[in-house]
Design an enzyme around this catalytic site. Structure first.
Site, PDB file in Angstrom:
ATOM      1  N   ASP A   1      -0.191   8.979  15.180  1.00  0.00           N
ATOM      2  CA  ASP A   1       0.677   8.904  16.353  1.00  0.00           C
ATOM      3  C   ASP A   1       1.400   7.574  16.469  1.00  0.00           C
ATOM      4  O   ASP A   1       2.172   7.373  17.401  1.00  0.00           O
ATOM      5  CB  ASP A   1      -0.119   9.166  17.637  1.00  0.00           C
ATOM      6  CG  ASP A   1      -1.219   8.136  17.854  1.00  0.00           C
ATOM      7  OD1 ASP A   1      -1.430   7.289  16.964  1.00  0.00           O
ATOM      8  OD2 ASP A   1      -1.865   8.172  18.915  1.00  0.00           O
TER       9      ASP A   1
ATOM     10  N   THR B   1      -7.502   6.785  16.779  1.00  0.00           N
ATOM     11  CA  THR B   1      -6.889   6.760  18.106  1.00  0.00           C
ATOM     12  C   THR B   1      -5.946   7.938  18.281  1.00  0.00           C
ATOM     13  O   THR B   1      -5.045   8.161  17.472  1.00  0.00           O
ATOM     14  CB  THR B   1      -6.116   5.444  18.316  1.00  0.00           C
ATOM     15  OG1 THR B   1      -6.990   4.360  18.065  1.00  0.00           O
ATOM     16  CG2 THR B   1      -5.583   5.360  19.725  1.00  0.00           C
TER      17      THR B   1
ATOM     18  N   ASP C   1      -6.486   9.752  11.921  1.00  0.00           N
ATOM     19  CA  ASP C   1      -6.386   8.434  12.544  1.00  0.00           C
ATOM     20  C   ASP C   1      -7.243   8.481  13.802  1.00  0.00           C
ATOM     21  O   ASP C   1      -7.137   9.423  14.587  1.00  0.00           O
ATOM     22  CB  ASP C   1      -4.927   8.131  12.883  1.00  0.00           C
ATOM     23  CG  ASP C   1      -4.779   6.800  13.573  1.00  0.00           C
ATOM     24  OD1 ASP C   1      -5.333   5.814  13.067  1.00  0.00           O
ATOM     25  OD2 ASP C   1      -4.116   6.750  14.623  1.00  0.00           O
TER      26      ASP C   1
END
Length: 779
Positions: free
Chosen positions: A534, A304, A302
């Site tokens: 996250d 970010t 991912d």
């Protein structure tokens, strides 16, 4: 709810009210621990079937009065003690890290909001929840401008549910968007918390391949040892041998069949791996996860928080459509204040434009599935989010400009006025401006991704952002194939995920359900997949992946189900995780064959000697030098050697290449010695000594093969073991029931046998082994 006490939303419970509820037992319970208790560790390591069999065998040896043959029990005790020590050490490390990553709940008491551990929540507490939180108790919404909740763990439905004041919420629910105040209605045993914690933390994936194979071996041996031992004991007595000889031969055979060191080595290696990773601030939630990550060949990232730092910075606001810039800034600031989200984008805009006071009539908080947020106030409705998800068809001029900005590495959001806040897309959007955000690479991102590429781990980027922006960042991070990008918002309702994963590296504008389907497609293509994330938008993909990694700064829901939690949110630690996993598994696969040699030849010899007129060729004490010097000690050191090559699933292949030829050699040489003993009228003590010598020599040859590629340390280790084994014959004969071999009459028997052992072993390995391997399709 009408009969329930309702503490004021502004203040919550008082200290006295909390004390009264704690006294009355109306308190939540702590989450189940990740590790077993010390008592359970001792119990599970001591009370095993193999330990029981060893103790019973020791009791039989006591009957014979040959106490030195009890030495095998000392080895068992040491093995068990080492296993307990390593697991307790790993437990303490994991428990310490668990405290660091433990979820905290925002609770309002006495008019103040403070962080409380989950087991400190009492009935009627007011929980202040926001995006990414997981509800630890059953509750009812007291105040909110709009909560989007994932109740899939309870209902099985993945679609978000909108909650308003007065609506019930169930423990285990995950806040996908918005924020609010929830009153705890059921805590402890009265809620679903235990079931939900179990569902979130103990998802069942493909079991450990290595542990599955080892457990299968143990299961087979469980049903083999006892009947074979009984058969050997009875046949020995029927041949007229003494009871003591029958007992010692049977015990030697059964001890040889038990690969207790293999079970120990596996558990110790995994526990030691968890301890080592703990020192690098990586929390391992399940030991088999170390193996799962070691086998990973595809890592889905991912953007970010993984490639980038996750700290978004507001760059500028570009007005669009001739609207004055100051007016656009004012309306945007009011929209962000009305929505009152706490994600990185909202915080960056609040920092830039402040937080004006505004009363919203309707609020739609940001949703990962919807990819925009909005609010209605002062007679107008506004939205902010991804242009593709706001417009049915983005105007060409706007689309081209967004594309240009994305190619420069900007994250571009659209700010628009709409006629109505409808879903999945708002009605009649009118662009007012473009919000330009920047996101910086993690300092070591390029080095880390280069390492994974060199380790044959394919890197894929799956993000909810604009694919052009994501590709630009991926290219800066040095990810191969970053130019192969696809906008998942344009692939239709039923895309061909198998083709997509084959053709592309960067996936942008991905919804949570699409992330999950991409992971499934990689798995269907035969890949072992790890996923990093996250945020709550990563939950479905993390659950689906073979191995999941979460950042400690991520949402509590994400951390609660990940296999690994990076305590310092430092993705560079993944280098150590992958290396540690590969080292553990490669070394276990390498040395496992050495343990199974003894098991194989013991089973074969037992079957043979049930029907032969000779006694079983070994006593328990005679196997101790072989088990210790050729297997136990060297495998312990070999298991600590660096070996970071890609996992190839060679467990059974190693067994067939090393253990089977070695076991056949041992059986063949023991039978040869028995036949020579008949011809030369050698007594049992002499033939058993020669059998120990040849078995040790063949085991030494297998050790050399298993230790390859050789280096100075390994050569020194093998040489030391060989020297100690020789010293056993020179000075330990009385201890290990071995006769002296310093007789010319014996030398002309055993010297040719010893010289021939290596070429015969190699011949069998290259001949029989390769033929068998060529006929078996290994996984």
């Amino acid at each position: 709810m009408s009969d329930r006490y309702l503490p004021p939303v502004e203040t919550g419970l008082t200290t006295e009210e909390v004390r009264q509820r704690v006294t009355a037992g109306l308190k939540n319970e702590p989450l189940p621990p990740l590790t077993r208790s010390v008592k359970q560790i001792f119990r599970d390591n001591l009370l095993t079937l193999f330990n029981l069999i060893n103790v019973l065998l020791g009791g039989l040896v006591l009957i014979t009065g040959s106490y030195k043959n009890l030495l095998f029990l000392f080895v068992v005790i040491m093995n068990t003690a080492i296993g307990i020590f390593q697991e307790v050490r790993a437990k303490r490390q994991v428990d310490k890290l668990s405290l660091l990553s433990a979820a905290k709940i925002h609770v309002r008491r006495n008019g103040q909001v403070g962080d409380q551990p989950q087991d400190a929540v009492v009935q009627d507490d007011l929980l202040v929840v926001t995006r990414g939180d997981q509800l630890p108790v059953d509750g009812v919404v007291r105040a909110t401008d709009g909560l989007e909740v994932d109740e899939s763990q309870i209902t099985g439905e993945a679609d978000p549910v909108i909650k308003g004041p007065g609506d019930a919420m169930v423990s285990g629910s995950i806040i996908l968007g918005g924020h609010g105040v929830v009153q705890a209605t059921e805590v402890g045993h009265g809620s679903f918390i235990k079931q939900m914690a179990k569902a979130a933390k103990q998802k069942r994936r493909t079991p450990s391949q290595l542990l599955t194979i080892i457990n299968r071996i143990i299961k087979i041996l469980t049903f083999t040892i006892i009947p074979l031992g009984a058969g050997l004991f009875i046949s020995t007595l029927l041949r007229g041998e003494s009871q003591n000889r029958a007992i010692l031969g049977t015990v030697a055979a059964m001890v040889g069949m038990i690969p207790e060191g293999l079970v120990l080595l596996t558990s110790v290696a995994l526990a030691a791996g968890a301890f080592t990773l703990g020192r690098h601030q990586v929390l391992v939630r399940e030991l088999p996860a170390i193996e799962a990550l070691a086998r990973v060949d595809t890592l889905c990232l991912d953007k970010t928080g993984t490639i980038t730092s996750g700290q978004l910075k507001f760059d500028r606001l570009e007005p669009w459509g001739g609207v004055p810039g100051k007016a656009v800034e004012t309306r945007l600031a009011e929209l962000v204040a009305a929505i009152d989200d706490d994600n990185e984008t909202a915080q960056a805009i609040k920092t830039a434009f402040g937080t004006p006071s505004v009363h919203a009539d309707t609020v739609l908080p940001f949703s990962s599935a919807r990819k925009w947020s909005g609010a209605a106030f002062n007679g107008h409705a506004y939205v902010m989010g991804a242009p593709e998800f706001i417009y049915d068809q983005v105007p060409r001029a706007l689309r081209d400009h967004v594309q240009t900005l994305a190619e420069r590495g900007y994250r571009v959001l659209l700010f628009a006025r709409v006629a109505a806040l409808t879903t999945p897309k708002p009605t009649q959007p009118e662009a007012l401006g473009l919000i330009l955000m920047t996101d910086e690479l993690r300092p070591q991102a390029k080095t880390t991704f280069g390492f994974f590429a060199n380790q044959d781990v394919a890197l894929k980027v799956i993000s909810g952002d604009n694919p052009v922006t994501v590709a630009s960042i991926a290219n800066r991070a040095g990810i191969a194939g970053a130019e192969k990008l696809v906008d998942m918002s344009q692939v239709g309702e039923r895309p061909d995920f198998d083709r997509l994963v084959a053709d592309y590296t960067v996936f942008g504008r991905v919804t949570p359900q699409q992330k999950e389907n991409l992971i499934k497609a990689y798995q269907a293509a035969g890949h072992t997949v790890a996923m990093t994330g996250d945020g709550v938008n990563d939950l479905l993909a993390l659950k689906q992946a073979d191995c999941s990694i979460a950042m400690a700064t991520g949402s509590e829901a994400t951390k609660s189900l990940a296999d690994f939690v990076l305590i310092e949110s430092n993705f560079d630690a993944m280098v150590q995780v992958l290396n540690e996993g590969r080292r553990v598994i490669n070394n276990i696969e390498r040395v496992a064959a050495l343990y199974l040699i003894k098991t194989m030849y013991s089973v074969a010899l037992t079957l043979i000697f049930i029907f032969m007129s000779h006694s079983y060729p070994f006593e328990p004490i005679q196997l101790t030098p072989i088990s210790t010097l050729m297997v136990g000690i060297p495998t312990f050191f070999l298991a600590l050697q660096p070996d970071y090559t890609r996992i190839t699933g060679r467990f059974m292949k190693q067994v067939m290449e090393i253990a089977v030829p070695a076991a056949i050699c041992v059986v063949g040489y023991v039978i040869t010695i028995m036949l020579l003993g008949n011809q030369l009228d050698l007594n049992f003590a002499t033939t058993s000594t020669l059998s120990v010598l040849l078995t040790g020599v063949i085991s030494l040859n297998a050790l050399v093969i298993a230790a390859r590629p050789l280096n100075r340390f390994k050569i020194g280790l093998v040489a030391l073991m060989a020297t100690l084994f020789l010293l056993v014959f020179l000075f330990g004969g009385a201890i290990f029931s071995l006769v002296s071999l310093w007789h010319w009459s014996l030398a002309w028997v055993y010297v040719p046998l010893v010289i021939s052992a290596y070429p015969v072993f190699i011949l069998l390995q290259n001949g029989l082994g390769k033929r068998v391997l060529s006929r078996i399709r290994w996984r």
